[in-house]
Design a protein around this motif. Sequence first.
Motif, mmCIF file in Angstrom:
data_model
loop_
_atom_site.group_PDB
_atom_site.id
_atom_site.type_symbol
_atom_site.label_atom_id
_atom_site.label_comp_id
_atom_site.label_asym_id
_atom_site.label_seq_id
_atom_site.Cartn_x
_atom_site.Cartn_y
_atom_site.Cartn_z
ATOM 1 N N GLY A 242 0.785 -1.085 0.164
ATOM 2 C CA GLY A 242 -0.192 0.154 -0.078
ATOM 3 C C GLY A 242 0.691 1.208 -0.033
ATOM 4 N N ASP A 243 0.263 2.267 -0.378
ATOM 5 C CA ASP A 243 1.036 3.636 -0.624
ATOM 6 C C ASP A 243 0.693 4.474 0.770
ATOM 7 O OD1 ASP A 243 -0.925 6.008 -1.654
ATOM 8 O OD2 ASP A 243 -1.500 4.051 -1.834
ATOM 9 N N GLN A 244 -0.110 4.001 1.600
ATOM 10 C CA GLN A 244 -0.591 4.933 2.761
ATOM 11 C C GLN A 244 -0.442 3.747 3.782
ATOM 12 O OE1 GLN A 244 -1.331 8.051 2.586
ATOM 13 N NE2 GLN A 244 -1.427 8.021 0.333
ATOM 14 N N TYR A 245 -0.079 4.258 5.071
ATOM 15 C CA TYR A 245 0.043 3.619 6.379
ATOM 16 C C TYR A 245 -1.311 2.988 6.626
ATOM 17 C CZ TYR A 245 4.962 4.530 6.696
ATOM 18 O OH TYR A 245 6.159 4.474 6.431
ATOM 19 N N SER A 246 -2.413 3.615 6.224
ATOM 20 C CA SER A 246 -3.837 3.080 6.501
ATOM 21 C C SER A 246 -4.056 1.981 5.791
ATOM 22 C CB SER A 246 -4.866 4.338 6.228
ATOM 23 O OG SER A 246 -4.875 4.906 5.047
ATOM 24 N N ASP A 247 -3.337 1.728 4.593
ATOM 25 C CA ASP A 247 -3.548 0.470 3.664
ATOM 26 C C ASP A 247 -2.875 -0.651 4.595
ATOM 27 O OD1 ASP A 247 -4.678 2.082 1.666
ATOM 28 O OD2 ASP A 247 -2.580 2.255 0.765
ATOM 29 N N LEU A 248 -1.824 -0.535 5.508
ATOM 30 C CA LEU A 248 -1.205 -1.618 5.954
ATOM 31 C C LEU A 248 -1.263 -1.541 7.468
ATOM 32 C CD1 LEU A 248 2.146 -0.078 4.694
ATOM 33 C CD2 LEU A 248 0.579 -1.491 3.485
ATOM 34 N N SER A 249 -2.116 -0.881 8.081
ATOM 35 C CA SER A 249 -2.211 -1.081 9.564
ATOM 36 C C SER A 249 -3.388 -1.989 9.791
ATOM 37 C CB SER A 249 -2.576 0.449 10.152
ATOM 38 O OG SER A 249 -1.538 1.445 9.878
ATOM 39 N N GLY A 250 -3.717 -2.543 11.081
ATOM 40 C CA GLY A 250 -4.555 -3.395 11.493
ATOM 41 C C GLY A 250 -4.503 -4.760 11.503
ATOM 42 N N GLY A 251 -3.309 -5.320 10.955
ATOM 43 C CA GLY A 251 -3.040 -6.644 11.014
ATOM 44 C C GLY A 251 -3.680 -7.525 9.616
ATOM 45 N N HIS A 252 -3.803 -8.763 9.922
ATOM 46 C CA HIS A 252 -4.095 -9.677 9.044
ATOM 47 C C HIS A 252 -3.303 -9.634 7.844
ATOM 48 C CE1 HIS A 252 -7.572 -10.514 11.662
ATOM 49 N NE2 HIS A 252 -7.779 -9.033 11.620
ATOM 50 N N SER A 253 -2.012 -9.554 7.990
ATOM 51 C CA SER A 253 -0.928 -9.901 6.756
ATOM 52 C C SER A 253 0.210 -10.025 7.289
ATOM 53 C CB SER A 253 -1.039 -8.726 5.887
ATOM 54 O OG SER A 253 -0.320 -7.464 6.743
ATOM 55 N N GLY A 254 1.190 -10.528 6.460
ATOM 56 C CA GLY A 254 2.517 -10.982 7.060
ATOM 57 C C GLY A 254 3.142 -9.514 6.893
ATOM 58 N N LYS A 255 4.168 -9.813 5.926
ATOM 59 C CA LYS A 255 5.242 -8.526 5.605
ATOM 60 C C LYS A 255 4.422 -7.635 4.938
ATOM 61 C CE LYS A 255 9.966 -7.655 4.609
ATOM 62 N NZ LYS A 255 11.345 -8.036 4.260
ATOM 63 N N THR A 256 4.722 -6.254 5.240
ATOM 64 C CA THR A 256 3.893 -5.240 4.909
ATOM 65 C C THR A 256 4.842 -4.264 3.952
ATOM 66 O OG1 THR A 256 2.334 -5.257 6.544
ATOM 67 C CG2 THR A 256 2.186 -3.489 5.329
ATOM 68 N N TYR A 257 4.515 -3.883 2.822
ATOM 69 C CA TYR A 257 5.378 -3.092 1.934
ATOM 70 C C TYR A 257 4.805 -1.663 1.667
ATOM 71 C CZ TYR A 257 8.468 -7.037 1.251
ATOM 72 O OH TYR A 257 9.251 -8.030 1.484
ATOM 73 N N LYS A 258 5.463 -0.723 2.140
ATOM 74 C CA LYS A 258 5.109 0.679 1.568
ATOM 75 C C LYS A 258 5.556 1.418 0.499
ATOM 76 C CE LYS A 258 3.607 5.025 2.682
ATOM 77 N NZ LYS A 258 3.841 5.483 1.366
ATOM 78 N N ILE A 259 4.538 1.741 -0.509
ATOM 79 C CA ILE A 259 5.143 2.219 -1.717
ATOM 80 C C ILE A 259 5.216 3.628 -1.619
ATOM 81 C CG2 ILE A 259 4.442 2.492 -4.143
ATOM 82 C CD1 ILE A 259 4.959 -0.490 -3.347
ATOM 83 N N PRO A 260 6.147 4.537 -1.947
ATOM 84 C CA PRO A 260 6.186 5.728 -1.949
ATOM 85 C C PRO A 260 5.053 6.412 -2.431
ATOM 86 C CG PRO A 260 8.098 5.005 -3.276
ATOM 87 C CD PRO A 260 7.343 3.871 -2.574
ATOM 88 N N ASN A 261 4.642 7.564 -1.519
ATOM 89 C CA ASN A 261 3.652 8.549 -2.295
ATOM 90 C C ASN A 261 3.752 9.607 -1.570
ATOM 91 O OD1 ASN A 261 1.569 9.956 -3.377
ATOM 92 N ND2 ASN A 261 0.069 8.495 -2.759
ATOM 93 N N PRO A 262 4.566 10.942 -2.051
ATOM 94 C CA PRO A 262 4.475 12.090 -1.528
ATOM 95 C C PRO A 262 3.308 12.916 -1.768
ATOM 96 C CG PRO A 262 6.189 12.054 -3.219
ATOM 97 C CD PRO A 262 5.573 10.838 -3.129
ATOM 98 N N MET A 263 2.484 12.523 -2.490
ATOM 99 C CA MET A 263 1.452 13.453 -3.313
ATOM 100 C C MET A 263 0.270 13.882 -2.268
ATOM 101 S SD MET A 263 1.594 12.474 -7.258
ATOM 102 C CE MET A 263 0.702 10.587 -6.758
ATOM 103 N N TYR A 264 0.167 12.847 -1.097
ATOM 104 C CA TYR A 264 -1.239 12.958 -0.549
ATOM 105 C C TYR A 264 -1.114 12.183 0.583
ATOM 106 C CZ TYR A 264 -3.054 9.084 -3.274
ATOM 107 O OH TYR A 264 -3.271 7.963 -3.839
ATOM 108 N N TYR A 265 -2.050 12.417 1.723
ATOM 109 C CA TYR A 265 -2.018 11.522 2.835
ATOM 110 C C TYR A 265 -3.515 11.021 3.148
ATOM 111 C CZ TYR A 265 -2.448 10.944 8.009
ATOM 112 O OH TYR A 265 -2.721 10.329 9.204
ATOM 113 N N LEU A 266 -3.724 9.663 3.310
ATOM 114 C CA LEU A 266 -5.006 9.215 3.779
ATOM 115 C C LEU A 266 -5.025 8.707 5.124
ATOM 116 C CD1 LEU A 266 -5.964 7.335 0.440
ATOM 117 C CD2 LEU A 266 -7.270 9.131 1.685
ATOM 118 N N PRO A 267 -5.694 9.272 6.153
ATOM 119 C CA PRO A 267 -5.817 8.506 7.390
ATOM 120 C C PRO A 267 -6.566 7.362 7.371
ATOM 121 C CG PRO A 267 -7.405 10.628 7.266
ATOM 122 C CD PRO A 267 -6.498 10.396 6.031
#
Length: 261
Positions: A236-261
Amino acid sequence: MLRKTLGNRSKTLATLAVGVVVGGAVAGGGLAVADTKAPRSDRQITNMTDEVNDIKAYYGDTVDAQGEHWASPTSNYAKQVAGIEKDAKQYLQGRAHHDKGKKKAIVLDVDDTSLSTYNYELETTFVYNPTSNAQYIATKTMPAVFGMNTLAKWAEQQGYTVFFVTGRPEAQRTYTAANLAAVGFPTADASHLYLKNKENPPAYLPCGKTCTTVEYKSGTRAHIESLGYQIVANFGDQYSDLSGGHSGKTYKIPNPMYYLP
């Protein structure tokens, strides 16, 4: 979709390091982070023109004959994404033959994880509007984020099932599936593409119509697990894509254009 963008003049801090999250611990960055502290001086605020120019330079901004903006495959953005994908491929390759008997899966977000919204952001001066966004999605084919289509296809060939979980509304299902197919992603049919349905939320989401992004995405991943899948990696490109569990390793794709809570 609530977004804090350059266009609405929210202050952002663009951190451009490789983003990998493992077990809730964040390594690196790569998103625009909302700063809740009120600046005391104009000198503490990044000039908007400079900010946009920095983003263009990072993406290697290229303009075609139709006036559309494209990120360059030789840009620092492309190089950073390639490094993340290399790490992910090594990890997925190592896990491909582990835990035999379990159905393995990866989960990808769509916007700026699978498909690039770079041109749309520049066309709208980083101001998100649901109407203009829906029109753009219905009439344009967004390019794949560099290498993500190749990575997803490769993972499928290794025996992984590829799921897409996006905050796009259910009404955009047809356009989203068609765009993913057009740029080489695995099939995004009704069983593999999850969109947000506020009008008729699925029973497996106890938050119903009031789900936050984290609740919606983690709850959907939990549902995928309930179908017998082991989610080995989540992108996911947002930490809100990645938070909350239910996955193994999590990869953050860079995105300096906007922020999604």
